[in-house]
Design a protein around this motif. Sequence first.
Motif, PDB file in Angstrom:
ATOM      1  N   GLY A  12       0.814  -1.215   0.000  1.00  0.00           N
ATOM      2  CA  GLY A  12       0.000   0.000   0.000  1.00  0.00           C
ATOM      3  C   GLY A  12       0.846   1.263   0.000  1.00  0.00           C
ATOM      4  N   LEU A  13       1.869   1.296   0.854  1.00  0.00           N
ATOM      5  CA  LEU A  13       2.747   2.469   0.901  1.00  0.00           C
ATOM      6  C   LEU A  13       3.529   2.624  -0.404  1.00  0.00           C
ATOM      7  CD1 LEU A  13       4.033   2.259   4.577  1.00  0.00           C
ATOM      8  CD2 LEU A  13       2.375   3.881   3.628  1.00  0.00           C
ATOM      9  N   ALA A  14       3.951   1.508  -1.001  1.00  0.00           N
ATOM     10  CA  ALA A  14       4.660   1.569  -2.282  1.00  0.00           C
ATOM     11  C   ALA A  14       3.755   2.099  -3.391  1.00  0.00           C
ATOM     12  CB  ALA A  14       5.196   0.189  -2.650  1.00  0.00           C
ATOM     13  N   VAL A  15       2.501   1.663  -3.409  1.00  0.00           N
ATOM     14  CA  VAL A  15       1.562   2.121  -4.445  1.00  0.00           C
ATOM     15  C   VAL A  15       1.243   3.609  -4.248  1.00  0.00           C
ATOM     16  CG1 VAL A  15      -0.786   1.843  -5.341  1.00  0.00           C
ATOM     17  CG2 VAL A  15       0.617  -0.160  -4.881  1.00  0.00           C
ATOM     18  N   ILE A  16       1.105   4.039  -2.997  1.00  0.00           N
ATOM     19  CA  ILE A  16       0.872   5.459  -2.727  1.00  0.00           C
ATOM     20  C   ILE A  16       2.065   6.279  -3.206  1.00  0.00           C
ATOM     21  CG2 ILE A  16       0.655   7.188  -0.893  1.00  0.00           C
ATOM     22  CD1 ILE A  16      -1.013   5.097   0.657  1.00  0.00           C
ATOM     23  N   ALA A  17       3.268   5.832  -2.884  1.00  0.00           N
ATOM     24  CA  ALA A  17       4.478   6.544  -3.317  1.00  0.00           C
ATOM     25  C   ALA A  17       4.551   6.584  -4.844  1.00  0.00           C
ATOM     26  CB  ALA A  17       5.714   5.873  -2.741  1.00  0.00           C
ATOM     27  N   PHE A  18       4.224   5.481  -5.497  1.00  0.00           N
ATOM     28  CA  PHE A  18       4.211   5.428  -6.958  1.00  0.00           C
ATOM     29  C   PHE A  18       3.215   6.435  -7.530  1.00  0.00           C
ATOM     30  CE2 PHE A  18       2.653   3.554 -10.959  1.00  0.00           C
ATOM     31  CZ  PHE A  18       3.851   3.508 -11.664  1.00  0.00           C
ATOM     32  N   GLY A  19       2.062   6.564  -6.894  1.00  0.00           N
ATOM     33  CA  GLY A  19       1.057   7.523  -7.345  1.00  0.00           C
ATOM     34  C   GLY A  19       1.524   8.953  -7.202  1.00  0.00           C
ATOM     35  N   TYR A  20       2.239   9.245  -6.114  1.00  0.00           N
ATOM     36  CA  TYR A  20       2.734  10.604  -5.903  1.00  0.00           C
ATOM     37  C   TYR A  20       3.915  10.948  -6.796  1.00  0.00           C
ATOM     38  CZ  TYR A  20      -0.220  11.940  -2.007  1.00  0.00           C
ATOM     39  OH  TYR A  20      -1.288  12.297  -1.237  1.00  0.00           O
ATOM     40  N   MET A  21       4.645   9.959  -7.266  1.00  0.00           N
ATOM     41  CA  MET A  21       5.807  10.230  -8.125  1.00  0.00           C
ATOM     42  C   MET A  21       5.396  10.891  -9.439  1.00  0.00           C
ATOM     43  SD  MET A  21       8.534   7.119  -7.559  1.00  0.00           S
ATOM     44  CE  MET A  21       7.815   6.159  -8.833  1.00  0.00           C
ATOM     45  N   GLY A  22       4.178  10.676  -9.861  1.00  0.00           N
ATOM     46  CA  GLY A  22       3.703  11.252 -11.110  1.00  0.00           C
ATOM     47  C   GLY A  22       3.259  12.697 -10.965  1.00  0.00           C
ATOM     48  N   GLY A  23       3.291  13.263  -9.787  1.00  0.00           N
ATOM     49  CA  GLY A  23       2.911  14.651  -9.593  1.00  0.00           C
ATOM     50  C   GLY A  23       1.422  14.912  -9.673  1.00  0.00           C
ATOM     51  N   LEU A  24       0.605  13.874  -9.552  1.00  0.00           N
ATOM     52  CA  LEU A  24      -0.852  13.998  -9.590  1.00  0.00           C
ATOM     53  C   LEU A  24      -1.356  14.649 -10.870  1.00  0.00           C
ATOM     54  CD1 LEU A  24      -1.544  15.042  -5.895  1.00  0.00           C
ATOM     55  CD2 LEU A  24      -1.588  12.763  -6.872  1.00  0.00           C
ATOM     56  N   THR A  25      -0.691  14.386 -11.984  1.00  0.00           N
ATOM     57  CA  THR A  25      -1.117  14.970 -13.252  1.00  0.00           C
ATOM     58  C   THR A  25      -2.060  14.057 -14.023  1.00  0.00           C
ATOM     59  OG1 THR A  25       0.831  14.046 -14.351  1.00  0.00           O
ATOM     60  CG2 THR A  25       1.008  16.297 -13.500  1.00  0.00           C
ATOM     61  N   SER A  26      -2.096  12.807 -13.658  1.00  0.00           N
ATOM     62  CA  SER A  26      -2.916  11.833 -14.372  1.00  0.00           C
ATOM     63  C   SER A  26      -3.975  11.264 -13.429  1.00  0.00           C
ATOM     64  CB  SER A  26      -2.016  10.707 -14.876  1.00  0.00           C
ATOM     65  OG  SER A  26      -2.779   9.610 -15.305  1.00  0.00           O
ATOM     66  N   PRO A  27      -5.142  10.937 -13.962  1.00  0.00           N
ATOM     67  CA  PRO A  27      -6.154  10.298 -13.121  1.00  0.00           C
ATOM     68  C   PRO A  27      -5.664   8.966 -12.543  1.00  0.00           C
ATOM     69  CG  PRO A  27      -7.103  10.931 -15.228  1.00  0.00           C
ATOM     70  CD  PRO A  27      -5.651  11.214 -15.301  1.00  0.00           C
ATOM     71  N   ASN A  50      -2.827   8.328 -11.314  1.00  0.00           N
ATOM     72  CA  ASN A  50      -2.102   8.600 -10.070  1.00  0.00           C
ATOM     73  C   ASN A  50      -3.075   8.625  -8.899  1.00  0.00           C
ATOM     74  OD1 ASN A  50      -0.028   8.909 -11.847  1.00  0.00           O
ATOM     75  ND2 ASN A  50       0.415  11.014 -11.353  1.00  0.00           N
ATOM     76  N   MET A  51      -4.217   9.245  -9.089  1.00  0.00           N
ATOM     77  CA  MET A  51      -5.224   9.306  -8.033  1.00  0.00           C
ATOM     78  C   MET A  51      -5.773   7.905  -7.742  1.00  0.00           C
ATOM     79  SD  MET A  51      -5.187  12.321  -7.088  1.00  0.00           S
ATOM     80  CE  MET A  51      -6.632  12.923  -6.288  1.00  0.00           C
ATOM     81  N   VAL A  52      -5.934   7.082  -8.770  1.00  0.00           N
ATOM     82  CA  VAL A  52      -6.390   5.708  -8.581  1.00  0.00           C
ATOM     83  C   VAL A  52      -5.362   4.929  -7.763  1.00  0.00           C
ATOM     84  CG1 VAL A  52      -6.897   3.532  -9.771  1.00  0.00           C
ATOM     85  CG2 VAL A  52      -7.818   5.679 -10.659  1.00  0.00           C
ATOM     86  N   ALA A  53      -4.082   5.108  -8.076  1.00  0.00           N
ATOM     87  CA  ALA A  53      -3.024   4.418  -7.339  1.00  0.00           C
ATOM     88  C   ALA A  53      -3.016   4.849  -5.874  1.00  0.00           C
ATOM     89  CB  ALA A  53      -1.665   4.701  -7.982  1.00  0.00           C
ATOM     90  N   ILE A  54      -3.158   6.141  -5.625  1.00  0.00           N
ATOM     91  CA  ILE A  54      -3.175   6.645  -4.247  1.00  0.00           C
ATOM     92  C   ILE A  54      -4.388   6.100  -3.497  1.00  0.00           C
ATOM     93  CG2 ILE A  54      -3.422   8.733  -2.842  1.00  0.00           C
ATOM     94  CD1 ILE A  54      -1.726  10.147  -5.079  1.00  0.00           C
ATOM     95  N   GLY A  55      -5.537   6.061  -4.152  1.00  0.00           N
ATOM     96  CA  GLY A  55      -6.743   5.522  -3.523  1.00  0.00           C
ATOM     97  C   GLY A  55      -6.615   4.042  -3.220  1.00  0.00           C
ATOM     98  N   ALA A  56      -6.103   3.272  -4.171  1.00  0.00           N
ATOM     99  CA  ALA A  56      -5.941   1.830  -3.955  1.00  0.00           C
ATOM    100  C   ALA A  56      -4.919   1.566  -2.852  1.00  0.00           C
ATOM    101  CB  ALA A  56      -5.503   1.156  -5.255  1.00  0.00           C
ATOM    102  N   GLY A  57      -3.825   2.294  -2.857  1.00  0.00           N
ATOM    103  CA  GLY A  57      -2.822   2.134  -1.815  1.00  0.00           C
ATOM    104  C   GLY A  57      -3.379   2.482  -0.452  1.00  0.00           C
ATOM    105  N   SER A  58      -4.210   3.509  -0.408  1.00  0.00           N
ATOM    106  CA  SER A  58      -4.827   3.916   0.857  1.00  0.00           C
ATOM    107  C   SER A  58      -5.753   2.835   1.400  1.00  0.00           C
ATOM    108  CB  SER A  58      -5.613   5.217   0.672  1.00  0.00           C
ATOM    109  OG  SER A  58      -4.754   6.260   0.278  1.00  0.00           O
ATOM    110  N   VAL A  59      -6.462   2.153   0.517  1.00  0.00           N
ATOM    111  CA  VAL A  59      -7.335   1.062   0.943  1.00  0.00           C
ATOM    112  C   VAL A  59      -6.501  -0.074   1.546  1.00  0.00           C
ATOM    113  CG1 VAL A  59      -8.904  -0.745   0.124  1.00  0.00           C
ATOM    114  CG2 VAL A  59      -9.212   1.615  -0.633  1.00  0.00           C
ATOM    115  N   PHE A  60      -5.380  -0.398   0.909  1.00  0.00           N
ATOM    116  CA  PHE A  60      -4.501  -1.441   1.450  1.00  0.00           C
ATOM    117  C   PHE A  60      -3.985  -1.063   2.831  1.00  0.00           C
ATOM    118  CE2 PHE A  60      -4.157  -3.140  -2.864  1.00  0.00           C
ATOM    119  CZ  PHE A  60      -4.142  -4.498  -2.605  1.00  0.00           C
TER     120      PHE A  60
END
Length: 68
Positions: free
Chosen positions: A17-32, A34-44
């Motif tokens: 979960g923490l790795a997926v959240i970090a991966f989502g933030y690496m993109g700078g939140l420019t793509s939808p 990234n938000m999906v990755a952050i949401g999925a990581g948060s659920v984990f």
Amino acid sequence: MKANVGTVDRVLRLVVGLAVIAFGYMGGLTSPWNMVAIGAGSVFVLTALIKFCPLYPLLGINTCGKEG
């Protein structure tokens, strides 16, 4: 709400979960995505912290090793 996520499962969920959240933030939140990755990581991470996964009862899974 009984715990159904065991220790090994919790650790894996937290790490992934923490790795997926970090991966989502690496993109700078420019793509939808990234938000999906952050949401999925948060659920984990959340399911690891509360020791309960709402999908497990539906699938008949319990990684706790004991009831409770």
